[in-house]
Design a protein around this motif. Structure first.
Motif, PDB file in Angstrom:
ATOM      1  N   GLY A 285      50.554  37.452  34.107  1.00  0.00           N
ATOM      2  CA  GLY A 285      51.851  37.468  33.451  1.00  0.00           C
ATOM      3  C   GLY A 285      52.327  36.094  33.018  1.00  0.00           C
ATOM      4  N   ALA A 286      51.540  35.061  33.289  1.00  0.00           N
ATOM      5  CA  ALA A 286      51.905  33.685  32.948  1.00  0.00           C
ATOM      6  C   ALA A 286      51.444  33.338  31.540  1.00  0.00           C
ATOM      7  CB  ALA A 286      51.283  32.719  33.954  1.00  0.00           C
ATOM      8  N   PRO A 287      52.084  32.362  30.909  1.00  0.00           N
ATOM      9  CA  PRO A 287      51.681  31.992  29.547  1.00  0.00           C
ATOM     10  C   PRO A 287      50.249  31.489  29.460  1.00  0.00           C
ATOM     11  CG  PRO A 287      53.269  30.417  30.474  1.00  0.00           C
ATOM     12  CD  PRO A 287      53.255  31.592  31.374  1.00  0.00           C
ATOM     13  N   GLU A 288      49.733  30.894  30.531  1.00  0.00           N
ATOM     14  CA  GLU A 288      48.367  30.368  30.488  1.00  0.00           C
ATOM     15  C   GLU A 288      47.331  31.475  30.286  1.00  0.00           C
ATOM     16  OE1 GLU A 288      50.902  27.520  32.783  1.00  0.00           O
ATOM     17  OE2 GLU A 288      50.546  29.692  32.851  1.00  0.00           O
ATOM     18  N   ALA A 289      47.671  32.726  30.658  1.00  0.00           N
ATOM     19  CA  ALA A 289      46.717  33.839  30.567  1.00  0.00           C
ATOM     20  C   ALA A 289      46.921  34.695  29.337  1.00  0.00           C
ATOM     21  CB  ALA A 289      46.812  34.704  31.818  1.00  0.00           C
ATOM     22  N   LEU A 293      44.546  38.782  28.180  1.00  0.00           N
ATOM     23  CA  LEU A 293      45.049  40.107  28.528  1.00  0.00           C
ATOM     24  C   LEU A 293      44.177  41.223  27.969  1.00  0.00           C
ATOM     25  CD1 LEU A 293      48.900  39.541  28.121  1.00  0.00           C
ATOM     26  CD2 LEU A 293      47.503  39.479  30.200  1.00  0.00           C
ATOM     27  N   SER A 294      43.434  40.950  26.909  1.00  0.00           N
ATOM     28  CA  SER A 294      42.574  41.981  26.319  1.00  0.00           C
ATOM     29  C   SER A 294      41.184  42.005  26.952  1.00  0.00           C
ATOM     30  CB  SER A 294      42.438  41.745  24.809  1.00  0.00           C
ATOM     31  OG  SER A 294      41.848  40.473  24.557  1.00  0.00           O
ATOM     32  N   GLU A 295      40.964  41.181  27.949  1.00  0.00           N
ATOM     33  CA  GLU A 295      39.648  41.098  28.587  1.00  0.00           C
ATOM     34  C   GLU A 295      39.687  41.801  29.947  1.00  0.00           C
ATOM     35  OE1 GLU A 295      37.120  39.990  27.173  1.00  0.00           O
ATOM     36  OE2 GLU A 295      37.841  38.718  25.546  1.00  0.00           O
ATOM     37  N   PRO A 296      39.109  43.002  30.055  1.00  0.00           N
ATOM     38  CA  PRO A 296      39.140  43.727  31.341  1.00  0.00           C
ATOM     39  C   PRO A 296      38.474  42.962  32.481  1.00  0.00           C
ATOM     40  CG  PRO A 296      38.431  45.161  29.537  1.00  0.00           C
ATOM     41  CD  PRO A 296      38.444  43.773  28.987  1.00  0.00           C
ATOM     42  N   ALA A 297      37.453  42.181  32.180  1.00  0.00           N
ATOM     43  CA  ALA A 297      36.734  41.472  33.241  1.00  0.00           C
ATOM     44  C   ALA A 297      37.508  40.281  33.785  1.00  0.00           C
ATOM     45  CB  ALA A 297      35.374  40.995  32.725  1.00  0.00           C
ATOM     46  N   ALA A 298      38.630  39.921  33.145  1.00  0.00           N
ATOM     47  CA  ALA A 298      39.386  38.752  33.596  1.00  0.00           C
ATOM     48  C   ALA A 298      39.863  38.925  35.035  1.00  0.00           C
ATOM     49  CB  ALA A 298      40.571  38.504  32.663  1.00  0.00           C
ATOM     50  N   VAL A 299      40.242  40.144  35.407  1.00  0.00           N
ATOM     51  CA  VAL A 299      40.726  40.389  36.765  1.00  0.00           C
ATOM     52  C   VAL A 299      39.618  40.130  37.777  1.00  0.00           C
ATOM     53  CG1 VAL A 299      41.591  42.139  38.358  1.00  0.00           C
ATOM     54  CG2 VAL A 299      42.480  42.035  36.021  1.00  0.00           C
ATOM     55  N   THR A 300      38.403  40.617  37.471  1.00  0.00           N
ATOM     56  CA  THR A 300      37.270  40.401  38.375  1.00  0.00           C
ATOM     57  C   THR A 300      36.976  38.914  38.541  1.00  0.00           C
ATOM     58  OG1 THR A 300      36.277  42.518  37.754  1.00  0.00           O
ATOM     59  CG2 THR A 300      34.814  40.863  38.719  1.00  0.00           C
ATOM     60  N   VAL A 301      37.006  38.174  37.434  1.00  0.00           N
ATOM     61  CA  VAL A 301      36.741  36.740  37.499  1.00  0.00           C
ATOM     62  C   VAL A 301      37.824  36.036  38.319  1.00  0.00           C
ATOM     63  CG1 VAL A 301      36.493  34.618  36.151  1.00  0.00           C
ATOM     64  CG2 VAL A 301      35.474  36.751  35.324  1.00  0.00           C
ATOM     65  N   CYS A 302      39.070  36.431  38.132  1.00  0.00           N
ATOM     66  CA  CYS A 302      40.162  35.833  38.909  1.00  0.00           C
ATOM     67  C   CYS A 302      39.942  36.012  40.406  1.00  0.00           C
ATOM     68  CB  CYS A 302      41.501  36.447  38.507  1.00  0.00           C
ATOM     69  SG  CYS A 302      42.125  35.903  36.914  1.00  0.00           S
ATOM     70  N   HIS A 303      39.554  37.195  40.795  1.00  0.00           N
ATOM     71  CA  HIS A 303      39.314  37.434  42.226  1.00  0.00           C
ATOM     72  C   HIS A 303      38.137  36.604  42.732  1.00  0.00           C
ATOM     73  CE1 HIS A 303      42.231  40.456  43.476  1.00  0.00           C
ATOM     74  NE2 HIS A 303      42.113  41.021  42.276  1.00  0.00           N
ATOM     75  N   SER A 304      37.146  36.379  41.886  1.00  0.00           N
ATOM     76  CA  SER A 304      36.028  35.526  42.287  1.00  0.00           C
ATOM     77  C   SER A 304      36.475  34.078  42.452  1.00  0.00           C
ATOM     78  CB  SER A 304      34.897  35.610  41.256  1.00  0.00           C
ATOM     79  OG  SER A 304      34.323  36.898  41.239  1.00  0.00           O
ATOM     80  N   LEU A 305      37.387  33.627  41.585  1.00  0.00           N
ATOM     81  CA  LEU A 305      37.922  32.267  41.711  1.00  0.00           C
ATOM     82  C   LEU A 305      38.729  32.120  43.001  1.00  0.00           C
ATOM     83  CD1 LEU A 305      39.114  31.613  38.039  1.00  0.00           C
ATOM     84  CD2 LEU A 305      37.007  30.821  39.133  1.00  0.00           C
ATOM     85  N   ILE A 306      39.531  33.131  43.321  1.00  0.00           N
ATOM     86  CA  ILE A 306      40.308  33.091  44.555  1.00  0.00           C
ATOM     87  C   ILE A 306      39.374  33.092  45.762  1.00  0.00           C
ATOM     88  CG2 ILE A 306      41.945  34.362  45.993  1.00  0.00           C
ATOM     89  CD1 ILE A 306      43.284  35.342  43.427  1.00  0.00           C
ATOM     90  N   ALA A 307      38.335  33.926  45.712  1.00  0.00           N
ATOM     91  CA  ALA A 307      37.386  33.980  46.829  1.00  0.00           C
ATOM     92  C   ALA A 307      36.699  32.632  47.010  1.00  0.00           C
ATOM     93  CB  ALA A 307      36.353  35.070  46.567  1.00  0.00           C
ATOM     94  N   ASP A 349      36.579  30.274  30.330  1.00  0.00           N
ATOM     95  CA  ASP A 349      37.921  30.452  29.763  1.00  0.00           C
ATOM     96  C   ASP A 349      38.923  30.862  30.843  1.00  0.00           C
ATOM     97  OD1 ASP A 349      37.064  29.846  27.178  1.00  0.00           O
ATOM     98  OD2 ASP A 349      36.548  31.941  26.748  1.00  0.00           O
ATOM     99  N   VAL A 350      38.512  31.787  31.718  1.00  0.00           N
ATOM    100  CA  VAL A 350      39.411  32.212  32.789  1.00  0.00           C
ATOM    101  C   VAL A 350      39.680  31.052  33.738  1.00  0.00           C
ATOM    102  CG1 VAL A 350      39.716  33.788  34.726  1.00  0.00           C
ATOM    103  CG2 VAL A 350      38.639  34.599  32.621  1.00  0.00           C
ATOM    104  N   LEU A 351      38.641  30.291  34.069  1.00  0.00           N
ATOM    105  CA  LEU A 351      38.824  29.151  34.973  1.00  0.00           C
ATOM    106  C   LEU A 351      39.766  28.119  34.363  1.00  0.00           C
ATOM    107  CD1 LEU A 351      38.213  27.555  37.498  1.00  0.00           C
ATOM    108  CD2 LEU A 351      36.129  26.710  36.407  1.00  0.00           C
TER     109      LEU A 351
END
Length: 420
Positions: A285-289, A293-307, A349-351
């Protein structure tokens, strides 16, 4: 005549006496050479020590010798070596023997300290004088502490001032420990330094280079040092530390840590599954992202970054640096993270967006953020190559990728089994 049931058997004059095994003989020969070296060092260095700190550093370095000793199963070579040295020094009954005992009493583990003090006291009662520093070594008390850190929080210097109360004119000294948070908070180096005011003045000269200093409480540094030494024990830091310096200071660090107050609770609160979901939702929900928003895999990548930061780092998913970004792309993802081919190109890009989001949250200077983004850009070309290098896969990733290649892409239960 030996009575029935006796546990001992006398060896007659004409009977051959048992010989030590080759292993015992080798160990005894090693110990004898070590003892000779210790006494030579004591005569040339320890007896000439001008301060209790110098004697403590010598004793701490002596305790590091155990790294080269052969050990029996279940045996602690450091304790065995120190106890054998205490017995040898006590039997020797010389000035250098008393000095060795006094140095060990200042820094050795408590079990050895008691024996060293007892043996030293017995020799002094027999008329063998102890060095001038002997009554003071091991009595330093902490005064105040400071922590220095680079702008990203990767490297941290923990500085603790100490003084000897029994020395009225003692200017004090510092003990400095370098902690590396890119290696899960392991201690990388340690050294004694000048009095605290002088040490801080030297580190303040580096503030223009991005090093910040702040006062810290003694309970806080007690926790940081204890965590750093524990992380060092479990970290694979071969070739990444000033191992000799740290090993030679380890006994002194442990002794000084015992003089600090009880450790305070520090660190980042562990982020549970729900907290990770909320953080990902906040990011999206932040401007950086906005462009993701149109990339379904972005959520998976985010969780990998958090892990990567929470499960394999210091627990803070919002702390990033050029080093961490490079390790994430060229080491962590290729070794541990499973992704479809089309999604691999999305990771940088997600990173980059995640790092910008984190920088805003942590108030990281723009120039510091720019250096992280530069590293991410420099890794873009190599990232798809290393992600495709099967030789780098961990066993868990190799098994998961094999499963991915066999499952029905429309089978939701199969995707769930591999964590997708």
């Amino acid at each position: 005549m030996v009575g029935i049931g006796s546990r001992k058997r006398r060896v007659g004059r004409d009977e051959p006496r048992p010989f030590p095994s080759p292993e015992d003989a080798q160990r005894d020969a090693v110990m004898a050479r070590l003892f000779d070296g210790v006494l030579r060092s004591a005569r040339s260095q320890l007896l000439r020590a001008e301060s209790p700190l110098a004697a403590e550093v010598w004793g701490s370095g002596l305790m590091a010798v155990w790294h080269n000793l052969p050990a029996s199963p279940g045996d602690d070579p450091a304790i065995s070596f120190a106890e054998a040295l205490v017995r040898h020094a006590a039997e020797l009954g010389t000035v250098e023997g008393v000095a060795v005992l006094a140095a060990l009493a200042a820094v050795a583990p408590s079990r050895v300290v008691t024996r060293a003090r007892t043996a030293a006291a017995a020799l002094e009662q027999a008329g063998i004088a102890a060095p001038a520093w002997a009554a003071v070594a091991g009595t330093a008390v902490p005064t105040e502490a400071w922590i220095g850190s680079d702008v990203y929080g990767d490297q941290e210097i923990v500085i603790v001032g100490f003084t000897y109360p029994a020395l009225p004119d003692d200017p004090g000294h510092s003990i400095c420990v370098l902690v590396d948070h890119t290696e899960r908070g392991a201690a990388k180096d340690a050294y004694p330094a000048a009095p605290l005011a002088q040490t801080l003045a030297r580190w303040r000269e580096a503030e223009g280079d991005g090093i910040g200093l702040r006062p810290a409480t003694l309970p806080e540094v007690a926790a940081r040092l204890a965590d750093a030494l524990l992380a060092t024990d479990f970290a694979d830091t071969e070739g990444k530390t000033d191992g000799r310096s740290l090993a030679e200071m380890r006994a002194l660090l442990a002794a000084r840590l015992a003089t600090l107050p009880p450790a305070a609770a520090i660190g980042v609160e562990e982020l549970d599954a729900e907290g990770r979901e909320w953080l990902v939702a906040e990011f999206l929900g932040a401007p950086e992202a906005a462009d993701l928003l149109s990339e379904p895999a972005a959520v998976t990548v985010c969780h990998s970054l958090i892990a990567y930061r929470c499960d394999y780092g210091d627990g803070d998913p919002l702390r990033w640096s050029p080093t961490l970004a490079g390790l994430c792309l060229l080491d962590h993802f290729p070794v541990k993270v499973c992704l479809d081919g089309p999604d691999v190109g999305l990771v940088p890009d997600v990173l980059a967006a995640w790092v910008a989001f984190a920088a805003r949250r942590r108030h990281l200077p723009e120039a510091a953020l720019a250096r992280i983004l530069d590293v991410i850009d420099s890794c873009r070309g190599d990232f798809p190559v290393v992600m495709g290098d099967v030789a780098r896969y961990s066993p868990a990733k190799r098994a998961a990728m094999d499963l991915l290649n066999r499952i029905d892409l429309t089978d939701d239960e199969a995707w769930a089994a591999v964590g997708r």
